[in-house]
Design a protein around this motif. Sequence first.
Motif, PDB file in Angstrom:
ATOM      1  N   ARG A  17       9.519 -53.912  25.881  1.00 35.94           N
ATOM      2  CA  ARG A  17       9.004 -53.380  24.618  1.00 35.94           C
ATOM      3  C   ARG A  17      10.025 -52.447  23.997  1.00 35.94           C
ATOM      4  NH1 ARG A  17       3.808 -53.664  23.393  1.00 35.94           N
ATOM      5  NH2 ARG A  17       2.452 -54.475  25.034  1.00 35.94           N
ATOM      6  N   PHE A  18      10.208 -52.554  22.689  1.00 32.74           N
ATOM      7  CA  PHE A  18      10.941 -51.526  21.941  1.00 32.74           C
ATOM      8  C   PHE A  18       9.919 -50.913  21.001  1.00 32.74           C
ATOM      9  CE2 PHE A  18      14.324 -54.682  22.830  1.00 32.74           C
ATOM     10  CZ  PHE A  18      15.252 -53.874  23.459  1.00 32.74           C
ATOM     11  N   GLY A  19       9.347 -49.793  21.349  1.00 34.31           N
ATOM     12  CA  GLY A  19       8.293 -49.214  20.511  1.00 34.31           C
ATOM     13  C   GLY A  19       7.141 -50.198  20.386  1.00 34.31           C
ATOM     14  N   ASP A  20       6.861 -50.588  19.147  1.00 32.85           N
ATOM     15  CA  ASP A  20       5.762 -51.529  18.902  1.00 32.85           C
ATOM     16  C   ASP A  20       6.185 -52.988  19.103  1.00 32.85           C
ATOM     17  OD1 ASP A  20       4.147 -49.460  18.252  1.00 32.85           O
ATOM     18  OD2 ASP A  20       4.401 -49.669  16.070  1.00 32.85           O
ATOM     19  N   VAL A  21       7.489 -53.207  19.188  1.00 31.30           N
ATOM     20  CA  VAL A  21       7.973 -54.599  19.260  1.00 31.30           C
ATOM     21  C   VAL A  21       7.978 -55.081  20.703  1.00 31.30           C
ATOM     22  CG1 VAL A  21       9.921 -56.147  18.798  1.00 31.30           C
ATOM     23  CG2 VAL A  21       9.427 -54.260  17.231  1.00 31.30           C
ATOM     24  N   LEU A  22       7.257 -56.173  20.920  1.00 34.36           N
ATOM     25  CA  LEU A  22       7.272 -56.798  22.235  1.00 34.36           C
ATOM     26  C   LEU A  22       8.386 -57.848  22.208  1.00 34.36           C
ATOM     27  CD1 LEU A  22       5.913 -56.911  24.968  1.00 34.36           C
ATOM     28  CD2 LEU A  22       4.209 -58.457  24.002  1.00 34.36           C
ATOM     29  N   ALA A  23       9.573 -57.451  22.674  1.00 35.67           N
ATOM     30  CA  ALA A  23      10.743 -58.337  22.578  1.00 35.67           C
ATOM     31  C   ALA A  23      10.655 -59.462  23.600  1.00 35.67           C
ATOM     32  CB  ALA A  23      12.020 -57.531  22.772  1.00 35.67           C
ATOM     33  N   LEU A  24      10.077 -59.142  24.772  1.00 32.10           N
ATOM     34  CA  LEU A  24       9.936 -60.159  25.818  1.00 32.10           C
ATOM     35  C   LEU A  24       8.609 -59.934  26.524  1.00 32.10           C
ATOM     36  CD1 LEU A  24      11.610 -62.488  26.991  1.00 32.10           C
ATOM     37  CD2 LEU A  24      12.299 -60.952  28.820  1.00 32.10           C
ATOM     38  N   GLY A  41      15.936 -70.439  21.206  1.00 34.20           N
ATOM     39  CA  GLY A  41      14.883 -69.819  20.411  1.00 34.20           C
ATOM     40  C   GLY A  41      15.447 -69.330  19.099  1.00 34.20           C
ATOM     41  N   PRO A  42      14.583 -69.166  18.110  1.00 29.68           N
ATOM     42  CA  PRO A  42      15.060 -68.698  16.809  1.00 29.68           C
ATOM     43  C   PRO A  42      15.516 -67.242  16.876  1.00 29.68           C
ATOM     44  CG  PRO A  42      12.661 -68.868  16.818  1.00 29.68           C
ATOM     45  CD  PRO A  42      13.134 -69.412  18.127  1.00 29.68           C
ATOM     46  N   ASN A  43      16.107 -66.750  15.819  1.00 29.91           N
ATOM     47  CA  ASN A  43      16.543 -65.351  15.759  1.00 29.91           C
ATOM     48  C   ASN A  43      15.371 -64.440  16.078  1.00 29.91           C
ATOM     49  OD1 ASN A  43      18.479 -66.377  13.023  1.00 29.91           O
ATOM     50  ND2 ASN A  43      19.324 -65.638  14.902  1.00 29.91           N
ATOM     51  N   GLY A  44      15.634 -63.446  16.915  1.00 28.27           N
ATOM     52  CA  GLY A  44      14.600 -62.468  17.238  1.00 28.27           C
ATOM     53  C   GLY A  44      13.630 -62.914  18.315  1.00 28.27           C
ATOM     54  N   ALA A  45      13.888 -64.077  18.943  1.00 24.61           N
ATOM     55  CA  ALA A  45      12.948 -64.597  19.947  1.00 24.61           C
ATOM     56  C   ALA A  45      12.969 -63.794  21.250  1.00 24.61           C
ATOM     57  CB  ALA A  45      13.264 -66.063  20.243  1.00 24.61           C
ATOM     58  N   GLY A  46      14.067 -63.092  21.504  1.00 23.37           N
ATOM     59  CA  GLY A  46      14.162 -62.303  22.730  1.00 23.37           C
ATOM     60  C   GLY A  46      15.256 -62.763  23.683  1.00 23.37           C
ATOM     61  N   LYS A  47      16.152 -63.624  23.212  1.00 23.14           N
ATOM     62  CA  LYS A  47      17.202 -64.167  24.073  1.00 23.14           C
ATOM     63  C   LYS A  47      18.170 -63.079  24.533  1.00 23.14           C
ATOM     64  CE  LYS A  47      18.608 -66.996  20.837  1.00 23.14           C
ATOM     65  NZ  LYS A  47      17.716 -66.596  19.730  1.00 23.14           N
ATOM     66  N   THR A  48      18.669 -62.315  23.562  1.00 21.60           N
ATOM     67  CA  THR A  48      19.633 -61.266  23.902  1.00 21.60           C
ATOM     68  C   THR A  48      18.979 -60.210  24.789  1.00 21.60           C
ATOM     69  OG1 THR A  48      20.840 -61.638  21.865  1.00 21.60           O
ATOM     70  CG2 THR A  48      21.185 -59.513  22.923  1.00 21.60           C
ATOM     71  N   SER A  49      17.747 -59.869  24.498  1.00 21.18           N
ATOM     72  CA  SER A  49      17.040 -58.883  25.329  1.00 21.18           C
ATOM     73  C   SER A  49      16.960 -59.366  26.774  1.00 21.18           C
ATOM     74  CB  SER A  49      15.631 -58.633  24.788  1.00 21.18           C
ATOM     75  OG  SER A  49      15.697 -58.107  23.485  1.00 21.18           O
ATOM     76  N   THR A  50      16.671 -60.660  26.958  1.00 24.23           N
ATOM     77  CA  THR A  50      16.583 -61.211  28.322  1.00 24.23           C
ATOM     78  C   THR A  50      17.918 -61.055  29.042  1.00 24.23           C
ATOM     79  OG1 THR A  50      14.962 -62.832  27.555  1.00 24.23           O
ATOM     80  CG2 THR A  50      16.046 -63.288  29.658  1.00 24.23           C
ATOM     81  N   ASP A 158      25.807 -65.507  25.755  1.00 23.03           N
ATOM     82  CA  ASP A 158      24.883 -65.262  24.649  1.00 23.03           C
ATOM     83  C   ASP A 158      25.499 -65.803  23.357  1.00 23.03           C
ATOM     84  OD1 ASP A 158      22.792 -64.414  23.153  1.00 23.03           O
ATOM     85  OD2 ASP A 158      23.072 -62.268  23.535  1.00 23.03           O
ATOM     86  N   GLU A 159      25.044 -66.951  22.922  1.00 26.37           N
ATOM     87  CA  GLU A 159      25.580 -67.618  21.734  1.00 26.37           C
ATOM     88  C   GLU A 159      27.110 -67.580  21.764  1.00 26.37           C
ATOM     89  OE1 GLU A 159      23.417 -67.625  18.336  1.00 26.37           O
ATOM     90  OE2 GLU A 159      21.579 -66.850  19.214  1.00 26.37           O
ATOM     91  N   PRO A 160      27.705 -68.166  22.809  1.00 27.15           N
ATOM     92  CA  PRO A 160      29.129 -67.955  23.047  1.00 27.15           C
ATOM     93  C   PRO A 160      30.059 -68.708  22.114  1.00 27.15           C
ATOM     94  CG  PRO A 160      28.276 -69.536  24.614  1.00 27.15           C
ATOM     95  CD  PRO A 160      27.100 -69.048  23.814  1.00 27.15           C
TER      96      PRO A 160
HETATM   97  N1  LIG Z   1      17.412 -51.862  20.753  1.00 28.51           N
HETATM   98  C1  LIG Z   1      16.366 -52.352  20.095  1.00 28.51           C
HETATM   99  N2  LIG Z   1      15.488 -51.543  19.477  1.00 28.51           N
HETATM  100  C2  LIG Z   1      14.436 -52.021  18.807  1.00 28.51           C
HETATM  101  N3  LIG Z   1      14.122 -53.335  18.725  1.00 28.51           N
HETATM  102  C3  LIG Z   1      14.948 -54.197  19.312  1.00 28.51           C
HETATM  103  C4  LIG Z   1      16.110 -53.763  20.039  1.00 28.51           C
HETATM  104  N4  LIG Z   1      16.735 -54.863  20.524  1.00 28.51           N
HETATM  105  C5  LIG Z   1      16.004 -55.927  20.133  1.00 28.51           C
HETATM  106  N5  LIG Z   1      14.932 -55.542  19.416  1.00 28.51           N
HETATM  107  C6  LIG Z   1      13.888 -56.435  18.845  1.00 28.51           C
HETATM  108  O1  LIG Z   1      13.419 -57.272  19.873  1.00 28.51           O
HETATM  109  C7  LIG Z   1      13.190 -58.600  19.380  1.00 28.51           C
HETATM  110  C8  LIG Z   1      14.007 -59.595  20.183  1.00 28.51           C
HETATM  111  O2  LIG Z   1      15.380 -59.412  19.867  1.00 28.51           O
HETATM  112  P1  LIG Z   1      16.558 -60.186  20.583  1.00 28.51           P
HETATM  113  O3  LIG Z   1      17.849 -59.629  20.056  1.00 28.51           O
HETATM  114  O4  LIG Z   1      16.358 -60.192  22.035  1.00 28.51           O
HETATM  115  O5  LIG Z   1      16.354 -61.675  20.022  1.00 28.51           O
HETATM  116  P2  LIG Z   1      17.340 -62.909  20.041  1.00 28.51           P
HETATM  117  O6  LIG Z   1      16.522 -64.077  20.440  1.00 28.51           O
HETATM  118  O7  LIG Z   1      18.539 -62.620  20.848  1.00 28.51           O
HETATM  119  O8  LIG Z   1      17.742 -63.053  18.518  1.00 28.51           O
HETATM  120  P3  LIG Z   1      19.148 -63.467  17.827  1.00 28.51           P
HETATM  121  O9  LIG Z   1      19.246 -64.952  17.948  1.00 28.51           O
HETATM  122  O10 LIG Z   1      18.934 -63.026  16.410  1.00 28.51           O
HETATM  123  O11 LIG Z   1      20.220 -62.712  18.523  1.00 28.51           O
HETATM  124  C9  LIG Z   1      13.524 -58.560  17.909  1.00 28.51           C
HETATM  125  O12 LIG Z   1      12.314 -58.340  17.211  1.00 28.51           O
HETATM  126  C10 LIG Z   1      14.438 -57.364  17.785  1.00 28.51           C
HETATM  127  O13 LIG Z   1      14.349 -56.805  16.497  1.00 28.51           O
END
Ligand SMILES: Nc1ncnc2c1ncn2[C@@H]1O[C@H](COP(=O)(O)OP(=O)(O)OP(=O)(O)O)[C@@H](O)[C@H]1O
Length: 299
Positions: A17-24, A41-50, A158-160
């Motif tokens: 979680r990032f605050g209210d955002v459930l990233a994963l 997954g599309p942009n913002g799906a949570g790939k980078t967070s994983t 990550d999107e290399p």
């Molecule tokens: N440091 C952070 N603080 C707040 N929110 C974040 C942070 N990092 C990621 N998020 C949020 O978490 C969600 C998942 O983001 P993430 O970067 O993991 O997605 P992604 O699948 O890698 O997207 P992209 O393809 O755009 O890189 C998004 O809603 C993003 O805005």
Amino acid sequence: MSMSCTPAIRTEGLTKRFGDVLALDHLDLTVERGEVFGFLGPNGAGKTSTIRLLLHLIHPSAGRAWVLGVPVDDVARAHQHLGYVAGDVALWPQLTGLEALHLLGRLSGGVDQAYLDELLLRLDLDPSRRIRTLSKGNRQKVALVAGLMHRPDVLLLDEPTAGLDPLMEAEFQQIVREAAARGQTVFLSSHILDEVEDICTRVAILRSGRLVEVATLDALRQRDVAVFEIVMDGPVPSFSDVPGVVAEQRVDGAVRVSVHGSPQPLLAELGRRPVVSLRSREPDLEEVFLGFYGVKDRR
Ligand SMILES: Nc1ncnc2c1ncn2[C@@H]1O[C@H](COP(=O)(O)OP(=O)(O)OP(=O)(O)O)[C@@H](O)[C@H]1O
């Protein structure tokens, strides 16, 4: 458990979680050793967070993860197995490519010099230039070489291929295939199926932090999705609200509709309209994939 049957990557209820955002949201995933695993997954799906959770650059809100059986929060041990390439590369601009590679090599240890030279040659990279003078694609190559050169057991990419031209992308894919053939595991994130479908054994599809599907590419191809191409007399309405319709695309004068499961609701809808022609065919992989994203997420 012996090392040989320990999965390369395992996550259990991994949540961020990032605050209210459930990233994963409770990610349960197992990646076997030697797999090239697509993480889509599309942009913002949570790939980078994983990936950042696997590197322990950020800490989970809940759940756990292991790399080759080592808990990821045991950073010293886990990182011995890991290589990482980010899509947005930030290296030291004043250094030459070679200086950066040597520095990173000393930090990570165990660089295979012959392999490093081979990579520079194959990716057509001039290592004598300062990084700040390099194009985005060439900076990306430096990062790829840095991630690969010590032949890590598990590569997190990550999107290399962002910024690479098609020729270099093909070379990169070949390098990934060879790494997997040697037993290295490759975890490859992308928002474009096209980039990974030729090299991945399996793919996971992530959407809004949730795992939607894990499947082999063959299984994905055999999904129960059909594509209908419809030509109508007069304006073409939208079918996106018809049950079963997962994607819709306009192509000069016709509409292409992807249906998951029974086409009955679509056919009933068409029965009420002035249809000139109707053709059905097997979807290509991109169309199956878009079906998972859902109509409403289409750009
Ligand atoms: N440091 C952070 N603080 C707040 N929110 C974040 C942070 N990092 C990621 N998020 C949020 O978490 C969600 C998942 O983001 P993430 O970067 O993991 O997605 P992604 O699948 O890698 O997207 P992209 O393809 O755009 O890189 C998004 O809603 C993003 O805005």
